[in-house]
Design a protein around this motif. Sequence first.
Motif, PDB file in Angstrom:
ATOM      1  N   SER A 149     -81.591  -6.570  -4.655  1.00 28.42           N
ATOM      2  CA  SER A 149     -81.766  -6.941  -6.118  1.00 28.42           C
ATOM      3  C   SER A 149     -83.092  -5.955  -6.561  1.00 28.42           C
ATOM      4  CB  SER A 149     -81.782  -8.212  -6.547  1.00 28.42           C
ATOM      5  OG  SER A 149     -80.629  -8.801  -6.466  1.00 28.42           O
ATOM      6  N   TYR A 150     -83.210  -5.154  -7.379  1.00 32.08           N
ATOM      7  CA  TYR A 150     -84.322  -4.331  -7.641  1.00 32.08           C
ATOM      8  C   TYR A 150     -84.823  -5.037  -9.187  1.00 32.08           C
ATOM      9  CZ  TYR A 150     -83.255  -1.122  -3.990  1.00 32.08           C
ATOM     10  OH  TYR A 150     -82.676  -0.615  -2.956  1.00 32.08           O
ATOM     11  N   SER A 151     -86.154  -4.617  -9.288  1.00 31.25           N
ATOM     12  CA  SER A 151     -86.454  -5.140 -10.586  1.00 31.25           C
ATOM     13  C   SER A 151     -87.553  -3.954 -11.174  1.00 31.25           C
ATOM     14  CB  SER A 151     -87.464  -6.226 -10.802  1.00 31.25           C
ATOM     15  OG  SER A 151     -88.507  -6.258  -9.984  1.00 31.25           O
ATOM     16  N   PHE A 152     -87.056  -2.943 -11.954  1.00 32.14           N
ATOM     17  CA  PHE A 152     -88.351  -2.189 -12.477  1.00 32.14           C
ATOM     18  C   PHE A 152     -87.688  -1.655 -13.695  1.00 32.14           C
ATOM     19  CE2 PHE A 152     -86.216  -0.282  -9.180  1.00 32.14           C
ATOM     20  CZ  PHE A 152     -85.765   0.911  -9.820  1.00 32.14           C
ATOM     21  N   MET A 180     -86.437   0.890 -15.828  1.00 33.71           N
ATOM     22  CA  MET A 180     -85.803   2.347 -15.507  1.00 33.71           C
ATOM     23  C   MET A 180     -86.324   3.484 -16.577  1.00 33.71           C
ATOM     24  SD  MET A 180     -84.398   1.756 -13.022  1.00 33.71           S
ATOM     25  CE  MET A 180     -83.620   3.535 -12.810  1.00 33.71           C
ATOM     26  N   ARG A 236     -91.461  -5.250  -4.954  1.00 32.49           N
ATOM     27  CA  ARG A 236     -91.321  -4.341  -5.826  1.00 32.49           C
ATOM     28  C   ARG A 236     -92.781  -4.112  -6.455  1.00 32.49           C
ATOM     29  NH1 ARG A 236     -87.143  -1.156  -8.151  1.00 32.49           N
ATOM     30  NH2 ARG A 236     -85.731  -1.120  -6.401  1.00 32.49           N
ATOM     31  N   GLN A 268     -82.953   4.688  -5.951  1.00 32.57           N
ATOM     32  CA  GLN A 268     -81.841   5.192  -6.552  1.00 32.57           C
ATOM     33  C   GLN A 268     -80.724   5.195  -5.757  1.00 32.57           C
ATOM     34  OE1 GLN A 268     -83.177   9.090  -8.372  1.00 32.57           O
ATOM     35  NE2 GLN A 268     -83.038   7.947 -10.567  1.00 32.57           N
ATOM     36  N   VAL A 326     -77.098   3.155  -5.332  1.00 30.99           N
ATOM     37  CA  VAL A 326     -75.847   3.588  -5.484  1.00 30.99           C
ATOM     38  C   VAL A 326     -75.129   3.009  -4.318  1.00 30.99           C
ATOM     39  CG1 VAL A 326     -74.541   5.628  -5.209  1.00 30.99           C
ATOM     40  CG2 VAL A 326     -76.233   5.671  -6.874  1.00 30.99           C
ATOM     41  N   LEU A 381     -74.226  -0.596  -4.626  1.00 30.20           N
ATOM     42  CA  LEU A 381     -73.254  -0.707  -5.884  1.00 30.20           C
ATOM     43  C   LEU A 381     -71.814  -0.450  -5.282  1.00 30.20           C
ATOM     44  CD1 LEU A 381     -72.548  -1.067  -8.949  1.00 30.20           C
ATOM     45  CD2 LEU A 381     -72.908   1.207  -9.064  1.00 30.20           C
ATOM     46  N   ILE A 440     -72.310  10.110  -7.264  1.00 27.86           N
ATOM     47  CA  ILE A 440     -73.311  10.407  -8.267  1.00 27.86           C
ATOM     48  C   ILE A 440     -73.365  11.565  -9.211  1.00 27.86           C
ATOM     49  CG2 ILE A 440     -74.964   9.089  -6.649  1.00 27.86           C
ATOM     50  CD1 ILE A 440     -76.493  11.602  -6.392  1.00 27.86           C
ATOM     51  N   LYS A 462     -76.178  13.410 -11.438  1.00 24.46           N
ATOM     52  CA  LYS A 462     -77.796  13.467 -11.622  1.00 24.46           C
ATOM     53  C   LYS A 462     -77.859  14.160 -13.014  1.00 24.46           C
ATOM     54  CE  LYS A 462     -82.161  13.997  -9.670  1.00 24.46           C
ATOM     55  NZ  LYS A 462     -82.846  13.825  -8.218  1.00 24.46           N
ATOM     56  N   LYS A 465     -82.288  10.793 -14.098  1.00 28.65           N
ATOM     57  CA  LYS A 465     -81.333   9.482 -13.984  1.00 28.65           C
ATOM     58  C   LYS A 465     -80.180  10.090 -13.042  1.00 28.65           C
ATOM     59  CE  LYS A 465     -81.392   7.249 -18.256  1.00 28.65           C
ATOM     60  NZ  LYS A 465     -80.288   6.889 -19.831  1.00 28.65           N
ATOM     61  N   ILE A 466     -79.572   8.787 -12.415  1.00 30.13           N
ATOM     62  CA  ILE A 466     -78.386   9.055 -11.560  1.00 30.13           C
ATOM     63  C   ILE A 466     -77.483   7.840 -11.936  1.00 30.13           C
ATOM     64  CG2 ILE A 466     -77.587   8.392  -9.422  1.00 30.13           C
ATOM     65  CD1 ILE A 466     -79.745   9.802  -8.081  1.00 30.13           C
ATOM     66  N   ALA A 526     -73.590   6.405 -11.660  1.00 27.55           N
ATOM     67  CA  ALA A 526     -72.703   6.190 -10.575  1.00 27.55           C
ATOM     68  C   ALA A 526     -71.876   4.894 -10.821  1.00 27.55           C
ATOM     69  CB  ALA A 526     -73.309   5.595  -9.164  1.00 27.55           C
ATOM     70  N   SER A 527     -70.671   5.063 -10.512  1.00 28.05           N
ATOM     71  CA  SER A 527     -69.708   3.824 -10.666  1.00 28.05           C
ATOM     72  C   SER A 527     -69.144   3.123  -9.335  1.00 28.05           C
ATOM     73  CB  SER A 527     -68.504   4.314 -11.315  1.00 28.05           C
ATOM     74  OG  SER A 527     -67.354   3.309 -11.528  1.00 28.05           O
ATOM     75  N   GLU A 582     -77.651  -4.512 -12.362  1.00 30.47           N
ATOM     76  CA  GLU A 582     -78.941  -5.143 -12.189  1.00 30.47           C
ATOM     77  C   GLU A 582     -79.384  -5.524 -10.914  1.00 30.47           C
ATOM     78  OE1 GLU A 582     -79.337  -8.056 -15.401  1.00 30.47           O
ATOM     79  OE2 GLU A 582     -79.997  -6.455 -16.845  1.00 30.47           O
ATOM     80  N   GLY A 590     -80.468  -2.759  -8.804  1.00 32.84           N
ATOM     81  CA  GLY A 590     -81.706  -1.977  -9.255  1.00 32.84           C
ATOM     82  C   GLY A 590     -81.526  -1.195 -10.519  1.00 32.84           C
ATOM     83  N   CYS A 608     -72.975   2.444 -13.880  1.00 34.77           N
ATOM     84  CA  CYS A 608     -74.710   1.935 -13.940  1.00 34.77           C
ATOM     85  C   CYS A 608     -75.390   3.289 -13.918  1.00 34.77           C
ATOM     86  CB  CYS A 608     -74.817   1.228 -12.392  1.00 34.77           C
ATOM     87  SG  CYS A 608     -74.026  -0.099 -12.193  1.00 34.77           S
ATOM     88  N   GLU A 609     -76.563   3.191 -14.159  1.00 33.52           N
ATOM     89  CA  GLU A 609     -77.546   4.172 -14.112  1.00 33.52           C
ATOM     90  C   GLU A 609     -78.861   3.577 -13.473  1.00 33.52           C
ATOM     91  OE1 GLU A 609     -78.888   5.092 -18.360  1.00 33.52           O
ATOM     92  OE2 GLU A 609     -80.461   4.071 -18.104  1.00 33.52           O
ATOM     93  N   TYR A 610     -79.727   4.601 -12.754  1.00 33.54           N
ATOM     94  CA  TYR A 610     -80.647   4.161 -11.862  1.00 33.54           C
ATOM     95  C   TYR A 610     -81.660   5.319 -12.086  1.00 33.54           C
ATOM     96  CZ  TYR A 610     -76.932   1.524  -9.528  1.00 33.54           C
ATOM     97  OH  TYR A 610     -76.224   0.570  -8.954  1.00 33.54           O
TER      98      TYR A 610
END
Lengths: 222, 222, 222
Positions: free
Chosen positions: B3-6, B8, B69, B94, B98, B101, C105, C107, C111-112, C114-115, C130, C133, C220-222
């Motif tokens: 789990s990340y937190s920032f 984007m 983080r 990133q 991915v 995910l 991905i 790009k 931004k990246i 991805a599904s 989330e 990240g 999602c986007e990272y």
Amino acid sequence: MLSYSFCMIAAAVALLMPCHAQNCAGAPELPSIPGVSGLPGLGGLNRYFGGLFQPYRKEKLPERQWLQRQQDLSTSFDDELRNVLLNLRQRLFQLEGVLALNGKITKVGEKIFASNGKEVNFSSALESCEETGGTLATPMNEEENKAIMGIVKQYNRYAYLGIKESDTAGQFKYMNGQPLNYTNWQQYEPNGKGTEKCVEMYTDGNWKDRKCNLYRLTICEY
Amino acid sequence: MLSYSFCMIAAAVALLMPCHAQNCAGAPELPSIPGVSGLPGLGGLNRYFGGLFQPYRKEKLPERQWLQRQQDLSTSFDDELRNVLLNLRQRLFQLEGVLALNGKITKVGEKIFASNGKEVNFSSALESCEETGGTLATPMNEEENKAIMGIVKQYNRYAYLGIKESDTAGQFKYMNGQPLNYTNWQQYEPNGKGTEKCVEMYTDGNWKDRKCNLYRLTICEY
Amino acid sequence: MLSYSFCMIAAAVALLMPCHAQNCAGAPELPSIPGVSGLPGLGGLNRYFGGLFQPYRKEKLPERQWLQRQQDLSTSFDDELRNVLLNLRQRLFQLEGVLALNGKITKVGEKIFASNGKEVNFSSALESCEETGGTLATPMNEEENKAIMGIVKQYNRYAYLGIKESDTAGQFKYMNGQPLNYTNWQQYEPNGKGTEKCVEMYTDGNWKDRKCNLYRLTICEY
């Protein structure tokens, strides 16, 4: 396969080193971040280096890869920079490891070979590689040839190489126009003088000149 | 899961900062690359740091990850170096995101756990991990044990751990020979004294000593 | 797709530069490492930069990406640091390339997208993003909208965007509460005033407001 050598436990410890909130020269704009005690001394770092770069399972590694892992970060970096760089590098090794474990990449020296499993003609394969920042797999020596062969065997599909016949029939060149400095032609190949301008690799790693409009496995190098 | 937190958006802005062609001290041999104007001032950078490291959605994160983080890059780095390092780190986040995910990695602290989905005997599993720079998944605490259990459940297949019985029957050790400092044996386990030298994890996260020649899910840690 | 531009062969050469055992100010603690000659001079490095950053196939790249690739490492870094940073960056490009080649991905700028291929309701999709990240894919301009559309078409499944109706019916906002500064509503949309609080993207890239409890592709986007 990409074979790494380092003590993962020591590495994990080393990764704990980079400054965390509680022992970090933090961002002064963020009063919510707790303050600051000093970083561990160089002696501590060197201890982790010992773990990271010890000749661990040297016998399992090709000499070159072993040397590569020994590659150290100069002592001219200060502790904090070194920690950040080690953290980034360690995380790259991790992701490379995961992708290698899943058979998605083969690392040889600094090159990474990868396939998307699709069979297309030469120009489509080249385009897929270039669009993603690479080019068609181009073996420059026996080790790279074997790595590509491994992917050909993994998918059990022949693949085009990043080599094309030049305007001079029978003379093959790299995509950038340079002459070949390593070849692995099958016996009696190339034999399509001027009519077979592309090169494919067989499951035994040998090369054969072929027409460019066949459907062959896409293998890129990055 | 990792789990990340920032933020984007702020991160993306920060990533735009590193010197681009038009404001970059270029390569002097390459007259084709445009020259050079200065980097943006520190004020601008600090603004981005605020975005990158703000306590965003802290409540969703385990305390440790949140602290991680917050981990900041020392103000001792100059602007340009800091930008390059932030860019590299952001891109690592990133790619880790991915892969998480897609269920390909589970990140716990600095460790990454991953499986290739294959069931093989202990020595083959270990070899797959080591060849790719890792070792067999070895839970050092409850959080890691749960992460490995998550993969066992994801594939619904038991997995060997990076633990083996030592020459002293009933005494188990890590692959590097060190004694265990965390265990999660099932009740009445281990019970194979000397005849079951490997350890597998069940879908409930419990451990059982077992023979080493069974076919178990390969789970590595990096 | 992420389209990169640089000469891979030169890049590979550049990667050979970071200090290896044989030409490296090595780790003094490791007497097994062969000694040490100086790093190549700056002239040599700049040569590699020429390869890495030459305007190679510029015509194939969106202007922004081309500029990004031109992004250089300031000559204010010393040789060793520059080599380490180039090595890390090159390896990131490689992994990004492999994931792009495999359709994992897309790009766009920094931004990246991805599904994971899964269809779930809005809140589950958001949570998956989330937890790893990121956040739900949120097109901020036409280029990003097209990239997300590419994934919608790849899976042939509609997807929720990171946009929600605010308390004011008919007024849509980003997840952080900011007003939209780019939209691509289908004709006569949004039309669900207050009853359809989520937004989905069609295979033609157009948006439609919809209920939040449908099963839509997670992007999602990272």
